[in-house]
Design an enzyme around this catalytic site. Structure first.
Site, PDB file in Angstrom:
ATOM      1  N   ASP A 136       0.852  -1.184   0.000  1.00 55.55           N
ATOM      2  CA  ASP A 136       0.000   0.000   0.000  1.00 55.55           C
ATOM      3  C   ASP A 136       0.890   1.237   0.000  1.00 55.55           C
ATOM      4  OD1 ASP A 136       0.580  -1.255   2.527  1.00 55.55           O
ATOM      5  OD2 ASP A 136      -0.629   0.255   3.505  1.00 55.55           O
ATOM      6  N   GLU A 344      12.792   1.967   7.105  1.00 58.58           N
ATOM      7  CA  GLU A 344      11.739   1.046   6.668  1.00 58.58           C
ATOM      8  C   GLU A 344      11.994   0.548   5.253  1.00 58.58           C
ATOM      9  OE1 GLU A 344       8.251   3.094   5.526  1.00 58.58           O
ATOM     10  OE2 GLU A 344       6.914   1.404   5.869  1.00 58.58           O
TER      11      GLU A 344
END
Ligand SMILES: *[C@@H]1O[C@H](CO)[C@@H](O)[C@H](O)[C@H]1NC(C)=O
Ligand SMILES: *[C@@H]1O[C@H](CO)[C@@H](O)[C@H](O)[C@H]1NC(C)=O
Length: 391
Positions: A136, A344
């Site tokens: 996403d 991340e």
């Protein structure tokens, strides 16, 4: 950290006991969407590390329950191949048709372009389903990237999801054997074999030597059986197209079950030529949409592909795996030296740079980046004879 790993897994198992699947996050407003199903892999890793048979016994009923969730009519899609054989595969589909509670304003703004309530509800489901996939957001789920209102997640049979469920089926087969449930073991062996055939019949593209997401017709509600059509394979290149190499050469308790050498070679050839591999790792996709696409590289994607290559067992595949791992460790290390944090995601084009874009600011920490670097160092050691600095 076996104890920590076990406690994390016990938390996830309790979510399955309560809700039937692993929630997208352990929050009350995530009870209508899942995570990509990798819980059985976690149990397997802990079992290999500790021999903890009690954990396997405790996990077993929950894993069956989670498998059931993914096998439901809600997620199942049937496709008939050109020989008339009907295959059963799985799609993402969140049980949710409202704005995501954690990003309601963004979702409402995007939906304001749509006129009818019905279209808005459909759109919200596509958004939540993309979140369920972990991608996403990505051009992978859009009919018309980068237009978010064209998200069509539930109309796609994803390569990675089906590889994960295949792995779950093999894991359950193995756990059933361990705990003396021979009938269940046999049953799951058959289920897994059928899925492997389905993946290779519907998703494999022999010309491109990779697996492709399969798009369902737009005008139907995904019921009944679809006739396979080569034009419905999405020929755009994503890192997920290479994840099944991990099942092409699948291990159980150290013994290789099945390796198709010529296929592994073909997949390696096509990965090298794909345009995904850059100086600092494998990009998620080739298209820069301002979302989680190119030039972002994600730790789990590097890991799945590297592990799959290692499992192939050949010296050539291992060398390729080590090369990818070295690129990844190098950029993680450079970024860490400069900033003191792990990110991340990383920009695969620039050594030492974190990734960007997407709907939130880049995050530091970061569990999966830490885990993947440790795994690469454990597998290959500190890159030998190579400068671990950006060149
Ligand atoms: C969420 O799931 C529950 C349980 O299946 C269901 O009753 C509820 O209607 C769902 N919510 C939405 C918004 O779809
Ligand atoms: C191995 O994969 C190739 C496709 O690359 C396929 O043609 C062949 O039938 C496979 N061999 C086996 C034994 O499955």
């Amino acid at each position: 950290m076996y104890e920590t790993a076990k406690e994390v897994v016990l938390n996830l198992l309790s979510l399955v006991e309560r809700y039937g699947f692993v929630l997208n996050g352990a929050r009350s407003y995530y009870t209508n969407r899942s995570q990509p199903p990798l819980l059985s892999s976690m149990v397997l890793e802990i079992y290999f590390g500790t021999g903890d048979l009690d954990l396997v016994k405790k996990a077993f009923p929950s894993l069956l329950k989670e498998h059931n969730f993914w096998m439901s009519d809600f997620h199942r899609v049937m496709v008939r191949d050109n020989q008339g054989q009907i295959h059963s595969l799985t799609r993402y589909q969140a049980m949710w048709n409202k704005p995501r509670p954690e990003s309601a304003t963004t979702d409402e703004q995007m939906a304001s372009k749509l006129s009818s309530e019905v279209d808005k509800e459909k759109f919200y489901r596509q958004v939540a389903s993309a979140a369920e996939s972990g991608w996403d957001f990505s051009s992978r789920w859009m009919r018309n990237p980068p237009d978010m209102t064209t998200l069509a997640t539930t109309y796609i049979i994803p390569v990675d999801l089906n590889a994960f469920i295949y792995k779950m089926e093999r894991d359950i087969e193995f756990f059933a054997e361990l705990t003396g449930e021979h009938t269940t073991s046999k049953e799951f062996s058959e289920t897994a074999k059928a899925r492997q055939i389905a993946i290779d019949s519907i998703l494999w593209n022999s010309e491109m030597e990779q697996w492709l997401d399969y798009w369902l017709p737009a005008d139907v509600q995904c019921q009944g059986v679809y006739q396979w059509n080569s034009k419905s394979q999405n020929r755009n290149i994503f890192a997920s197209n290479f994840i099944p190499i991990w099942l092409n050469a699948y291990h159980h308790s150290g013994s290789v079950k099945y390796v198709n050498e010529s296929k592994s070679k073909g997949v390696m050839r096509s990965l090298k030529a794909s345009g995904l591999l850059h100086s600092s790792g494998i990009a998620a996709s080739l298209l820069n949409t301002g979302q989680q696409d190119f030039p972002n590289g994600w730790a789990p994607l590097q890991h799945l592909i590297v592990e799959g290559l290692v499992n192939c067992g050949s010296a050539e595949a291992r060398e390729f795996a080590e090369d990818i791992a070295t690129r990844w460790v190098r950029t993680n290390y450079a970024a860490y030296k400069e900033s003191g944090v792990m990110y991340e995601k990383y920009d695969v084009e620039v050594c030492g740079r974190s990734g960007g874009s997407g709907e939130y600011k880049h995050q530091t920490g970061f569990g999966w980046s830490n885990g993947v670097v440790l795994s690469f160092l454990e597998e290959f050691g500190w890159p030998r004879g190579k400068e671990i600095v950006c060149s």
